[in-house]
Design an enzyme around this catalytic site. Sequence first.
Site, PDB file in Angstrom:
ATOM      1  N   VAL A  37       1.019  -1.545  -0.242  1.00 45.42           N
ATOM      2  CA  VAL A  37       0.166  -0.564  -0.115  1.00 45.42           C
ATOM      3  C   VAL A  37       0.736   1.126   0.173  1.00 45.42           C
ATOM      4  O   VAL A  37       0.662   1.945  -0.749  1.00 45.42           O
ATOM      5  CB  VAL A  37      -1.093  -0.379   1.403  1.00 45.42           C
ATOM      6  N   ASP A  38       1.940   1.488   0.747  1.00 53.31           N
ATOM      7  CA  ASP A  38       3.017   2.635   0.714  1.00 53.31           C
ATOM      8  C   ASP A  38       3.853   2.599  -0.596  1.00 53.31           C
ATOM      9  O   ASP A  38       3.197   3.859  -0.920  1.00 53.31           O
ATOM     10  CB  ASP A  38       4.185   1.838   2.519  1.00 53.31           C
TER      11      ASP A  38
HETATM   12  N1  AR6 Z   1      -4.419  -1.604  -2.248  1.00 53.40           N
HETATM   13  C1  AR6 Z   1      -5.225  -2.403  -0.424  1.00 53.40           C
HETATM   14  N2  AR6 Z   1      -4.661  -2.912  -0.497  1.00 53.40           N
HETATM   15  C2  AR6 Z   1      -4.195  -3.673  -0.763  1.00 53.40           C
HETATM   16  C3  AR6 Z   1      -2.419  -3.051  -1.650  1.00 53.40           C
HETATM   17  C4  AR6 Z   1      -3.532  -1.011  -2.885  1.00 53.40           C
HETATM   18  N3  AR6 Z   1      -3.282  -0.769  -3.625  1.00 53.40           N
HETATM   19  N4  AR6 Z   1      -1.367  -2.616  -1.693  1.00 53.40           N
HETATM   20  C5  AR6 Z   1      -1.716  -4.051  -1.362  1.00 53.40           C
HETATM   21  N5  AR6 Z   1      -2.701  -4.034  -0.351  1.00 53.40           N
HETATM   22  P1  AR6 Z   1       1.016  -3.973   2.846  1.00 53.40           P
HETATM   23  P2  AR6 Z   1       1.835  -4.003   5.872  1.00 53.40           P
HETATM   24  C6  AR6 Z   1      -3.093  -5.313   0.663  1.00 53.40           C
HETATM   25  O1  AR6 Z   1       1.898  -4.819   2.823  1.00 53.40           O
HETATM   26  O2  AR6 Z   1       1.267  -6.135   5.939  1.00 53.40           O
HETATM   27  C7  AR6 Z   1       4.995  -1.516   3.029  1.00 53.40           C
HETATM   28  O3  AR6 Z   1       6.522  -1.774   2.268  1.00 53.40           O
HETATM   29  C8  AR6 Z   1      -2.551  -6.196   0.670  1.00 53.40           C
HETATM   30  O4  AR6 Z   1      -2.857  -7.312   0.102  1.00 53.40           O
HETATM   31  O5  AR6 Z   1       0.720  -3.194   2.108  1.00 53.40           O
HETATM   32  O6  AR6 Z   1       1.033  -3.492   7.348  1.00 53.40           O
HETATM   33  C9  AR6 Z   1       5.381  -0.585   4.196  1.00 53.40           C
HETATM   34  O7  AR6 Z   1       6.126   0.144   3.856  1.00 53.40           O
HETATM   35  C10 AR6 Z   1      -2.475  -6.761   1.961  1.00 53.40           C
HETATM   36  O8  AR6 Z   1      -3.328  -7.388   2.656  1.00 53.40           O
HETATM   37  O9  AR6 Z   1       1.146  -3.526   4.362  1.00 53.40           O
HETATM   38  C11 AR6 Z   1       5.432  -1.497   5.820  1.00 53.40           C
HETATM   39  O10 AR6 Z   1       6.837  -1.466   5.499  1.00 53.40           O
HETATM   40  C12 AR6 Z   1      -2.703  -5.560   2.875  1.00 53.40           C
HETATM   41  O11 AR6 Z   1      -2.676  -4.626   1.691  1.00 53.40           O
HETATM   42  C13 AR6 Z   1       4.641  -2.867   5.739  1.00 53.40           C
HETATM   43  O12 AR6 Z   1       4.874  -2.725   4.358  1.00 53.40           O
HETATM   44  C14 AR6 Z   1      -1.402  -4.810   3.365  1.00 53.40           C
HETATM   45  O13 AR6 Z   1      -0.319  -4.901   3.072  1.00 53.40           O
HETATM   46  C15 AR6 Z   1       3.531  -2.659   6.106  1.00 53.40           C
HETATM   47  O14 AR6 Z   1       3.140  -4.027   5.936  1.00 53.40           O
END
Ligand code: AR6
Length: 175
Positions: A37-38
Amino acid sequence: MTQVVPDITLVRGDITEQHADAIVNAANSSLLGGGGVDGAIHRRGGPEILAECRALRASHYGKGLPTGAAVATTAGRLHAAHVIHTVGPVWSREEDRSALLASCHREALKVADQLGARTVAFPAISTGAYGWPMADAARIAVEAVRDANTHVEEVRFVLFDEEAYRAFAERIRSS
Ligand code: AR6
């Protein structure tokens, strides 16, 4: 202002395509970007978001944003006024970190209230790179939003895949 209990809505899709007053970022404590997401938020939102994140690191958050805390920046080119960055806990089998995951939701809503945001889009915080099991994350997220003391009217969980959507739908149905 009267307090309202937020409506919880679910959408399957990409959070960077959402129109909302605020979009929540599942950041890391550096605030300087990452994957998931980030990465998507910084890519689609443009460099203004990172510039404000750097300014936050140079001022209030020299040591980074603590896990469970939240802070806002501009949303750049996203269809939102603000991005609210929060840092979820990394999943641990040995240690119960649920209070920190609940705190991400509570603190993000507190920041949303300070900004006057009424619609807020959340991803499934901690369920990607941070490894939190989806059903448990859905339980914690939904409970935290229901218990929050907020003026936000709509909390929209934006779920990337079918498994995430089902987990949140199931949790809302059963509680
Ligand atoms: N829109 C909605 N959901 C999403 C998207 C999107 N564009 N992309 C991924 N997801 P994550 P965390 C989902 O890894 O676990 C980063 O590198 C994904 O499938 O984004 O809190 C940060 O910089 C999952 O279910 O966040 C941190 O280092 C959910 O969003 C670390 O990852 C969260 O996945 C944070 O990890």
